[in-house]
Design an enzyme around this catalytic site. Structure first.
Site, short mmCIF file in Angstrom:
data_model
loop_
_atom_site.label_atom_id
_atom_site.label_comp_id
_atom_site.label_asym_id
_atom_site.label_seq_id
_atom_site.Cartn_x
_atom_site.Cartn_y
_atom_site.Cartn_z
N LYS A 58 0.83 -1.21 0.00
CA LYS A 58 0.00 0.00 0.00
C LYS A 58 0.87 1.26 0.00
O LYS A 58 0.49 2.29 -0.57
CB LYS A 58 -0.95 0.01 1.20
CG LYS A 58 -2.29 -0.63 0.88
CD LYS A 58 -2.25 -2.14 0.85
CE LYS A 58 -2.55 -2.80 -0.42
NZ LYS A 58 -2.41 -4.26 -0.38
N ALA A 189 -3.36 -12.91 -12.69
CA ALA A 189 -4.07 -11.62 -12.56
C ALA A 189 -4.97 -11.67 -11.34
O ALA A 189 -6.16 -11.36 -11.40
CB ALA A 189 -4.88 -11.33 -13.82
N GLY A 190 -4.39 -12.10 -10.22
CA GLY A 190 -5.13 -12.09 -8.95
C GLY A 190 -4.87 -10.77 -8.25
O GLY A 190 -4.48 -9.78 -8.88
N ALA A 276 2.83 -14.64 -9.29
CA ALA A 276 1.86 -14.37 -8.21
C ALA A 276 0.62 -15.23 -8.48
O ALA A 276 -0.41 -14.73 -8.91
CB ALA A 276 1.51 -12.89 -8.16
N HIS A 451 -22.96 15.13 3.09
CA HIS A 451 -22.85 15.65 1.73
C HIS A 451 -21.78 16.73 1.68
O HIS A 451 -21.76 17.59 2.56
CB HIS A 451 -24.18 16.24 1.27
CG HIS A 451 -24.09 16.89 -0.08
ND1 HIS A 451 -24.05 16.15 -1.24
CD2 HIS A 451 -23.99 18.20 -0.45
CE1 HIS A 451 -23.94 16.97 -2.28
NE2 HIS A 451 -23.90 18.22 -1.82
P1 FAD Z 1 1.80 -14.19 8.23
O1 FAD Z 1 1.57 -12.74 8.12
O2 FAD Z 1 2.38 -14.91 7.07
O3 FAD Z 1 2.71 -14.40 9.52
C1 FAD Z 1 3.16 -15.63 9.94
C2 FAD Z 1 4.40 -15.44 10.77
O4 FAD Z 1 4.72 -16.66 11.39
C3 FAD Z 1 5.63 -15.03 9.96
O5 FAD Z 1 6.28 -13.96 10.59
C4 FAD Z 1 6.50 -16.27 9.98
O6 FAD Z 1 7.89 -15.97 9.92
C5 FAD Z 1 6.12 -16.86 11.32
N1 FAD Z 1 6.36 -18.30 11.44
C6 FAD Z 1 5.90 -19.30 10.65
N2 FAD Z 1 6.27 -20.50 11.13
C7 FAD Z 1 6.99 -20.26 12.25
C8 FAD Z 1 7.63 -21.09 13.20
N3 FAD Z 1 7.58 -22.40 13.11
N4 FAD Z 1 8.29 -20.49 14.22
C9 FAD Z 1 8.33 -19.14 14.34
N5 FAD Z 1 7.74 -18.32 13.48
C10 FAD Z 1 7.07 -18.86 12.45
N6 FAD Z 1 -4.16 -9.05 3.17
C11 FAD Z 1 -5.07 -8.09 3.43
O7 FAD Z 1 -6.00 -8.34 4.21
N7 FAD Z 1 -4.99 -6.86 2.86
C12 FAD Z 1 -4.00 -6.54 1.99
O8 FAD Z 1 -3.95 -5.42 1.50
C13 FAD Z 1 -3.03 -7.52 1.69
N8 FAD Z 1 -2.01 -7.25 0.85
C14 FAD Z 1 -1.07 -8.22 0.60
C15 FAD Z 1 -0.04 -7.91 -0.29
C16 FAD Z 1 0.92 -8.86 -0.57
C17 FAD Z 1 2.04 -8.53 -1.53
C18 FAD Z 1 0.88 -10.13 0.07
C19 FAD Z 1 1.95 -11.16 -0.18
C20 FAD Z 1 -0.13 -10.44 0.95
C21 FAD Z 1 -1.13 -9.48 1.21
N9 FAD Z 1 -2.20 -9.74 2.07
C22 FAD Z 1 -3.14 -8.80 2.32
C23 FAD Z 1 -2.34 -11.04 2.74
C24 FAD Z 1 -1.84 -10.93 4.19
O9 FAD Z 1 -0.49 -10.52 4.18
C25 FAD Z 1 -1.97 -12.27 4.89
O10 FAD Z 1 -3.31 -12.73 4.79
C26 FAD Z 1 -1.60 -12.14 6.35
O11 FAD Z 1 -0.28 -11.69 6.51
C27 FAD Z 1 -1.76 -13.49 7.07
O12 FAD Z 1 -1.46 -13.34 8.40
P2 FAD Z 1 -0.90 -14.55 9.28
O13 FAD Z 1 -0.63 -13.97 10.61
O14 FAD Z 1 -1.79 -15.70 9.15
O15 FAD Z 1 0.46 -14.98 8.58
P1 NAD Z 2 -4.79 -15.00 -6.07
O1 NAD Z 2 -5.37 -16.30 -5.71
O2 NAD Z 2 -5.49 -13.74 -5.74
O3 NAD Z 2 -4.54 -14.96 -7.65
C1 NAD Z 2 -3.76 -15.87 -8.33
C2 NAD Z 2 -4.13 -15.81 -9.80
O4 NAD Z 2 -3.20 -16.57 -10.50
C3 NAD Z 2 -5.52 -16.39 -10.07
O5 NAD Z 2 -6.25 -15.49 -10.87
C4 NAD Z 2 -5.21 -17.68 -10.79
O6 NAD Z 2 -6.19 -18.05 -11.73
C5 NAD Z 2 -3.89 -17.34 -11.46
N1 NAD Z 2 -3.05 -18.50 -11.77
C6 NAD Z 2 -2.83 -19.59 -11.00
N2 NAD Z 2 -1.94 -20.40 -11.62
C7 NAD Z 2 -1.61 -19.80 -12.79
C8 NAD Z 2 -0.73 -20.14 -13.84
N3 NAD Z 2 -0.02 -21.26 -13.81
N4 NAD Z 2 -0.62 -19.30 -14.89
C9 NAD Z 2 -1.35 -18.15 -14.93
N5 NAD Z 2 -2.19 -17.77 -13.94
C10 NAD Z 2 -2.31 -18.58 -12.89
O7 NAD Z 2 -3.31 -15.04 -5.46
P2 NAD Z 2 -2.22 -13.90 -5.28
O8 NAD Z 2 -2.52 -12.73 -6.15
O9 NAD Z 2 -0.92 -14.58 -5.39
O10 NAD Z 2 -2.46 -13.46 -3.79
C11 NAD Z 2 -2.28 -14.42 -2.72
C12 NAD Z 2 -3.15 -14.10 -1.56
O11 NAD Z 2 -2.74 -12.89 -0.94
C13 NAD Z 2 -4.59 -13.95 -1.97
O12 NAD Z 2 -5.31 -15.01 -1.39
C14 NAD Z 2 -5.04 -12.65 -1.42
O13 NAD Z 2 -6.17 -12.81 -0.62
C15 NAD Z 2 -3.89 -12.15 -0.57
N6 NAD Z 2 -3.69 -10.73 -0.93
C16 NAD Z 2 -4.66 -9.85 -0.57
C17 NAD Z 2 -4.55 -8.53 -0.93
C18 NAD Z 2 -5.63 -7.58 -0.55
O14 NAD Z 2 -6.43 -7.92 0.31
N7 NAD Z 2 -5.70 -6.39 -1.12
C19 NAD Z 2 -3.46 -8.09 -1.67
C20 NAD Z 2 -2.51 -9.02 -2.04
C21 NAD Z 2 -2.64 -10.34 -1.65
#
Ligand code: FAD
Ligand code: NAD
Length: 475
Positions: A58, A189-190, A276, A451
Site C-alpha cells: 500500500k 491476474a489475482g 503471483a 454531503h
Molecule cells: P503471516 O503474516 O504470514 O505471519 C506468519 C508469521 O509466522 C511469519 O512472521 C513467519 O515468519 C512466522 N512463522 C511461521 N512458522 C513459524 C515457526 N515455526 N516459528 C516461528 N515463526 C514462524 N491481506 C489483506 O488483508 N490486505 C492486503 O492489503 C493484503 N495485501 C497483501 C499484499 C501482498 C504482496 C501479500 C503477499 C499479501 C497481502 N495480504 C493482504 C495477505 C496478508 O499478508 C496475509 O493474509 C496475512 O499476513 C496473514 O497473516 P498470518 O498472521 O496468518 O500470517
Molecule cells: P490469487 O489467488 O489472488 O490470484 C492468483 C491468480 O493466478 C488467479 O487469478 C489464478 O487463476 C492465477 N493463476 C494460477 N496459476 C496460474 C498459472 N499457472 N498461470 C497463470 N495464472 C495462474 O493469489 P495472489 O494474487 O498470489 O495473492 C495471494 C493471496 O494474498 C490472496 O489469497 C489474497 O487474498 C492475498 N492478498 C490480498 C490482498 C488484498 O487484500 N488487497 C493483496 C494481495 C494479496
C-alpha cells in the site's frame, strides 16, 4: 526449570500477534514466537502483512499513484508542476521506513501488554509443549496451557518458473525492486498481480499479466469485473486471459515466457517476471509428527469453525487454515480464539469478510455476488449508483465505477454490496456493518449520509434498489 505460559503463539503476523495481545488483555501469561527475517538480515514481528505484504504494497501503491497523478492529473486541477521526476530510492526508503515503524510498534505493543516476544523458531511437540529455537542461544522447551499456531503462508512456486531472486521473483521481490524495469511480466491476474502490476505500470514499466483463467477477476461480481477490466486496459495493463504459462527461462538480459492461449503457442520477453499465482500455508517444521496436528489435502491445518485443531488446547488461525488469506480474517480469528481461551463466547462471521483490491479504481465487496445470489435461487433486487453522478467523486476526478447493492425481494435484507471506484476499501465498511447486523436496504436508505461524500453513492445505490434514487434516473 523450563518456562511455562498460559498461552504460546507461534507466528507474529496479524493473526498471531493480535491473538497474543488479546490473550494478554484477558490476564493470561503469553509468549509469541516468530522467526521472520527481513532481507537486511534483521528479525521483525508482523509477518507477511507488515514486512512483505499489505503495508509495503500500500505504501508503494500510494507513492506510484501520486507520481501518476502529478504527471497526468494535476493539469486538470490547474496545477503546473514542470517536469515530474521519480526518485525510486526515496520511494523505497519511505516504504521501508513505514514497515520499520509498524513492525517496531508490535514490539512496543508486546511490551505494553506484557507479551513475551521470542525471536526464533517454534515447534509444537506432544503434550502441549513447544520447542523454541532462538536465533541466538540454546533450544528451550516451553510448556503451555493453550497453543495457537499462526504460521501464515508463502508464495506458491511454479516448477516451470522457479524463483531465482533476480529475474523471476515473488511478490516480496517485486516490492523491493530498486529500479523500474522497462518490461515486467506477471503470472497471475489475482490480487497481487493487479496491485503490483499497477505499481510498476504507474512508475513506467510496460506490464503484461498472464492469467490462466478465461474470466477476469472470477471471484468478483461480473459487473465490477467488467468496469475494472476496462479501466486497467486504459491504464496500459496488458492482461492476457486464458494464458497458460508453460515455461519461463531466465537469461542475462531478461526472461522468456512461453505460454499457450486460444491462438496457440506464444512467447514474450520481459526484464523481470513476477510469479503471483497464489500462496500456500506454511507448516514446515511447525509441529512434530506425533503432535496430533492434521493437514488437509492442500496443506492447511484442519480446524473447526472455532479454529480448534484435533488436539485439545491447540488452535490454528490465519493463512495456515481454511478461508480467505486476508490479514483482517486472521486477526479476527486470533481475537476469537483468545476470547474462547478466556472462557468467553466468541464467533467469526465468515460470510461478511470484506475483500478489497487497492488498485485504481479500488474494488471492494462483501457478501454474495449477483451470480451467487442467482444460483442460490433467492428472489432478489439490485440497485446501482455510478460515481459519475457523485459530486465528491467529480471533485476528486475519480468518476469511474459504481456502488451496487443486492437485496432479498422477500424481506429486503442486504445480501451483497459491490463497489468499484474511489475509496471503495473505505466505503465497504458501512456495508460490512450492515450485513453484520442483517440490515435491510431501507436501513441504509433511512440513514443520513454526509454531503458531499463518496458514501452518498452507497446511500443512492440503496435507494436505487427500490427505484428511489434521487440523483440519478431510476431503471
Ligand atoms: P503471516 O503474516 O504470514 O505471519 C506468519 C508469521 O509466522 C511469519 O512472521 C513467519 O515468519 C512466522 N512463522 C511461521 N512458522 C513459524 C515457526 N515455526 N516459528 C516461528 N515463526 C514462524 N491481506 C489483506 O488483508 N490486505 C492486503 O492489503 C493484503 N495485501 C497483501 C499484499 C501482498 C504482496 C501479500 C503477499 C499479501 C497481502 N495480504 C493482504 C495477505 C496478508 O499478508 C496475509 O493474509 C496475512 O499476513 C496473514 O497473516 P498470518 O498472521 O496468518 O500470517
Ligand atoms: P490469487 O489467488 O489472488 O490470484 C492468483 C491468480 O493466478 C488467479 O487469478 C489464478 O487463476 C492465477 N493463476 C494460477 N496459476 C496460474 C498459472 N499457472 N498461470 C497463470 N495464472 C495462474 O493469489 P495472489 O494474487 O498470489 O495473492 C495471494 C493471496 O494474498 C490472496 O489469497 C489474497 O487474498 C492475498 N492478498 C490480498 C490482498 C488484498 O487484500 N488487497 C493483496 C494481495 C494479496
Amino acid at each position: 526449570m523450563s518456562r511455562s505460559f498460559d498461552v504460546v503463539v507461534i507466528g507474529a503476523g496479524p493473526a498471531g500477534y493480535i491473538a497474543a495481545i488479546r490473550a494478554a488483555q484477558h490476564g493470561k501469561t503469553v509468549a509469541c514466537i516468530d522467526e521472520w527475517q527481513n532481507k537486511d538480515g534483521k528479525n521483525a514481528f508482523g509477518g507477511t502483512c507488515l514486512n512483505a505484504g499489505c503495508i509495503p504494497s500500500k505504501a508503494l501503491l500510494e507513492s506510484s499513484e501520486l507520481y501518476h497523478k502529478a504527471g497526468h492529473e494535476f493539469k486538470k486541477h490547474g496545477i503546473k508542476t514542470g517536469n515530474v521526476e521519480m526518485d525510486i530510492a526515496a520511494m523505497q526508503k519511505r516504504r521501508a521506513g513505514i514497515v520499520r515503524q509498524l513492525t517496531g510498534g508490535i514490539a512496543g505493543l508486546f511490551k505494553a501488554n506484557k507479551v513475551e516476544g521470542l525471536v526464533g523458531h517454534g515447534k509444537l511437540l506432544k503434550n502441549k509443549q513447544v520447542e523454541f529455537t532462538p536465533v541466538k542461544g540454546d533450544k528451550e522447551i516451553i510448556a503451555a496451557e493453550h497453543i495457537i499456531l499462526a504460521s501464515g503462508s508463502a508464495p506458491i512456486e511454479l516448477p516451470i518458473a522457479k524463483f531465482d531472486d533476480d529475474r523471476i521473483i515473488d511478490s516480496w521481490g517485486a516490492l523491493e525492486l530498486d529500479a523500474v524495469p522497462k518490461t515486467l511480466g506477471v503470472v497471475g491476474a489475482g490480487v497481487i498481480g493487479l496491485e503490483l502490476g499497477s505499481v510498476w505500470a504507474r512508475l513506467g514499466a510496460d506490464v503484461t499479466i498472464l492469467e490462466a483463467m478465461d474470466d477476469f477477476l472470477f471471484m468478483a461480481d461480473r459487473d465490477v469485473a467488467k468496469v475494472a477490466a476496462g479501466d486497467f486496459k486504459k491504464q496500459g495493463l496488458d492482461i492476457k486471459l486464458g494464458a497458460k504459462v508453460s515455461k519461463a527461462t531466465a537469461g542475462k538480459r531478461g526472461v522468456t515466457v512461453e505460454y499457450e492461449d486460444k491462438d496457440g503457442a506464444q512467447s514474450i520477453e520481459v526484464e523481470k517476471l513476477v510469479v503471483a499465482v497464489g500462496r500456500r500455508p506454511v507448516t514446515d517444521g511447525l509441529f512434530a509428527d506425533d503432535a496430533g496436528i492434521q493437514l488437509d489435502e492442500r496443506g492447511f491445518i484442519v480446524v473447526d469453525d472455532e479454529c480448534r485443531t484435533r488436539v485439545k488446547g491447540v488452535y490454528a488461525v490465519g493463512d495456515c487454515v481454511r478461508g480467505p488469506m486476508l490479514a483482517h480474517k486472521g486477526s479476527e480469528e486470533g481475537v476469537m480464539v483468545a476470547d474462547l481461551i478466556a472462557g468467553e463466547v466468541a464467533e467469526m462471521n465468515y460470510d461478511v469478510i470484506p475483500s478489497v483490491l487497492y488498485t485504481n479504481p479500488e474494488i471492494a465487496w462483501t457478501g454474495k455476488t449477483e451470480e451467487e445470489v442467482k444460483k442460490s435461487g433467492i428472489a432478489y433486487k439490485t440497485g446501482q449508483f455510478p460515481f459519475m453522478a457523485s459530486g465528491r467523486a467529480k471533485a476528486m476526478e475519480q468518476t469511474s465505477g459504481f456502488v451496487k447493492i443486492i437485496s432479498s425481494k422477500e424481506d429486503d435484507e442486504i445480501l451483497g454490496v459491490h463497489i468499484v471506484g474511489p475509496m471503495a476499501g473505505e466505503l465497504i465498511s458501512e456495508a460490512v456493518l450492515a450485513l453484520e447486523f442483517s440490515a435491510s436496504t431501507e436501513d441504509i436508505q433511512r440513514t443520513i449520509h454526509a454531503h458531499p461524500s463518496l458514501a452518498e453513492a452507497v446511500h443512492e445505490a440503496a435507494l436505487a434498489v427500490d427505484n428511489k434514487a434521487l440523483n440519478f434516473p431510476n431503471k
